[in-house]
Design a protein around this motif. Sequence first.
Motif, short mmCIF file in Angstrom:
data_model
loop_
_atom_site.label_atom_id
_atom_site.label_comp_id
_atom_site.label_asym_id
_atom_site.label_seq_id
_atom_site.Cartn_x
_atom_site.Cartn_y
_atom_site.Cartn_z
N MET A 46 0.83 -1.21 0.00
CA MET A 46 0.00 0.00 0.00
C MET A 46 0.86 1.26 0.00
O MET A 46 0.55 2.25 -0.67
CB MET A 46 -0.91 0.01 1.24
N MET A 127 -14.40 7.50 -4.96
CA MET A 127 -14.78 6.35 -5.80
C MET A 127 -15.13 5.13 -4.95
O MET A 127 -15.35 4.05 -5.49
CB MET A 127 -13.63 6.00 -6.74
N LYS A 128 -15.10 5.29 -3.64
CA LYS A 128 -15.47 4.23 -2.68
C LYS A 128 -14.57 3.00 -2.80
O LYS A 128 -15.00 1.88 -2.52
CB LYS A 128 -16.94 3.83 -2.86
N VAL A 129 -13.34 3.22 -3.25
CA VAL A 129 -12.41 2.09 -3.32
C VAL A 129 -12.00 1.65 -1.92
O VAL A 129 -11.63 0.49 -1.71
CB VAL A 129 -11.14 2.47 -4.13
N SER A 131 -13.79 0.90 0.43
CA SER A 131 -14.62 -0.22 0.91
C SER A 131 -14.02 -1.56 0.50
O SER A 131 -14.16 -2.55 1.21
CB SER A 131 -16.05 -0.09 0.40
N LEU A 132 -13.33 -1.58 -0.64
CA LEU A 132 -12.64 -2.80 -1.05
C LEU A 132 -11.37 -3.00 -0.23
O LEU A 132 -11.05 -4.11 0.19
CB LEU A 132 -12.26 -2.73 -2.53
N TYR A 133 -10.64 -1.91 -0.03
CA TYR A 133 -9.40 -2.03 0.75
C TYR A 133 -9.71 -2.51 2.17
O TYR A 133 -9.00 -3.36 2.70
CB TYR A 133 -8.67 -0.68 0.83
N PHE A 134 -10.76 -1.98 2.76
CA PHE A 134 -11.07 -2.35 4.13
C PHE A 134 -11.64 -3.77 4.23
O PHE A 134 -11.75 -4.31 5.32
CB PHE A 134 -12.05 -1.35 4.76
N ALA A 135 -12.06 -4.34 3.08
CA ALA A 135 -12.52 -5.72 3.08
C ALA A 135 -11.37 -6.70 2.83
O ALA A 135 -11.58 -7.90 2.77
CB ALA A 135 -13.60 -5.92 2.02
N SER A 136 -10.17 -6.17 2.66
CA SER A 136 -9.00 -7.03 2.52
C SER A 136 -8.35 -7.20 3.90
O SER A 136 -8.76 -6.54 4.85
CB SER A 136 -8.03 -6.43 1.49
N ASP A 306 -18.42 1.57 5.22
CA ASP A 306 -17.87 0.55 4.32
C ASP A 306 -18.65 0.49 3.01
O ASP A 306 -19.82 0.69 2.99
CB ASP A 306 -17.92 -0.81 4.99
#
Lengths: 306, 330
Positions: A46, A127-129, A131-136, A306
């Motif tokens: 990251m 872009m709400k990306v 929410s994907l990062y926090f789901a990793s 999220d």
Amino acid sequence: MIGQQGNLDNTGNTERISVGQARIVDRGYQHYTGTRLGVSHTFSVMTWAAARRGLGLRRPFRDKILPWSLIGIAFLPTAAFLLIQVISRGALGKATLYPPIFNNLALFYLLFAGLVAPDLICADRRMKVVSLYFASPIRRIHYIGAQVLALVSLLSLLTVLPLLLLFIGNALLADSAANYVRDHAGDLWHLLVGGLLMATFYSVLALAVSSFTDRRPYASGYFLGLALISSVVSTVIARGMNFNGHEWFVLLDLWQLPVYVVDWFFGATHPNIRLSLTGGPYLIAALVIIALAFAALVWRYMEVKD
Amino acid sequence: MTNAALAEPVVRTENLSKRYGNVLALDHVSLSVSAGCTGLLGPNGAGKSTMIKLLLGLLTPDEGRATVAGCDVYTQALALRAFVGYMPEHDCLPTDWLAQDFVRYMGELHGLPARVAIQRASDTLYHVGLGEERYRAIGGFSTGMKQRVKLAQALVHDPRVMLLDEPTNGLDPAGRDEMIALIGRIAHEMGIHVILSSHLLTDVERVADSVIMLNQGRVIAQGPLAELTTATGAVSVRTRGQGAALAQALQARGYSVESDRNGYEFQVGYRSDEVYDAIRDAAVETNIPIMYLKRRSLSLEDIYLAGESGEPGPAGPAAQATTQVKEAAR
């Protein structure tokens, strides 16, 4: 040549069958059985991705112009000084240039932080990306930490690297490099700590301000406006007013505060302001502002849905 | 993740509750999801997205607990997410990234080494049908292509379980067909357990092995699709022309018969397979041609409507499953 000989295995596994020079590759889905790396790997990934983004790497040319221009400007004083020293065979003598360079480049440090910080975090939220990062497999603090570390590292390219090169250049131009390093070890220590402090101060503050909006231009404007307005207001109060404790307002100068700290490190007095305060309060104020800005940044990301 | 963990149900929740202010999004939900593709059905606001976020450990429940592949989603959230793929409902893609770069990055975030992530990103984009477009910026993609990128980023790290939240949102009918086919491949050919959240019955019906129906935060039915939609206690008969005489002949043989309004179609009570012989004999006796004869099955819509209205629902295994779930939830 394909199909001349041999049978294809259709089990879904990759099957390579050589027929002369030809090769048949079945691209069936493959399960991954190798090692899965941990949080430290994810954190470094990251950080590197954020640093690349800040420099505009793997992005259109227009995204490279501002960061690389500001980095170039930060190297100009070092390049000019060393060039003159080489051409004039040391005519500038042993002038200690570090505090003036920090003073004069502070505006560019501010600009770099103000332009790059929003680029690192605003788009991810808009872009709400995130929410994907926090789901990793990371925690939010890892994401925040990676952005901070990336921006501090990038800003250190402006605040530390040119001055370090100047120090090395001075050492090489001196009669004895070893003697120069020994005699000026204090300068080396001060420029490293001072440069890192400036990078951290502007980075964390810029990221904190940027976390309050997901529009990049607004974030840049808010940060630069806040820094410039705080500088003008605090200077006017500290220098122009005469009530009890007026000089303490200089500690709210978000543009110049780290410059005062660096001046104190080098034993210099900032030319713009001469107050009764010694260096300690400047350093404490800078550290408190860094801590508060980081707390605000963390708080903002804990609030992100999220 | 241990073998023992994998032997357990893919997902298990016990009395899971989540409240947003005054709104009860999930109300003591207890469920068990088995291997394969499971449809999580319900109207908007039923609690599907909340359930998925709870299963990812992104939200903290007010009550209850949940496990995914044997891992507690709150105490082992980070370890768990390395094995779970998540496709959110909303737009969540960075438009200025190349598809290949983004999918590779998501692979690395899930613990794949850089070289593996690069290779798997290419392969995964190929599998979702974006092999040729992988070096294009995501911002230039159509809605369908973006949905495929979202699916690819959830698949790139080879998850054990994929949580797909409304994956057909915004797609045209052809795009929906392709996405459902892709999900079917993931669940049935790639061996990845899929939980597919949707408000579209037809999507779930086409691909799911089992179904969980949510409404207003409660489970109204759950079980294998084959069991839920299994035959009811009736046989549907459609005749050419009026079938009243045929109905009377069957009633004379002791069968219960319910006719529709126009008398062309009726339901004959099912006790055993002898009913088919009785229908044949009655048709011969009355000289009425039969156009259609079928053991009546429930559709997901029937089950859903029965559960939504709070009615006991049709007799049979589906209703039993529903009742069991409701009792368990209480």
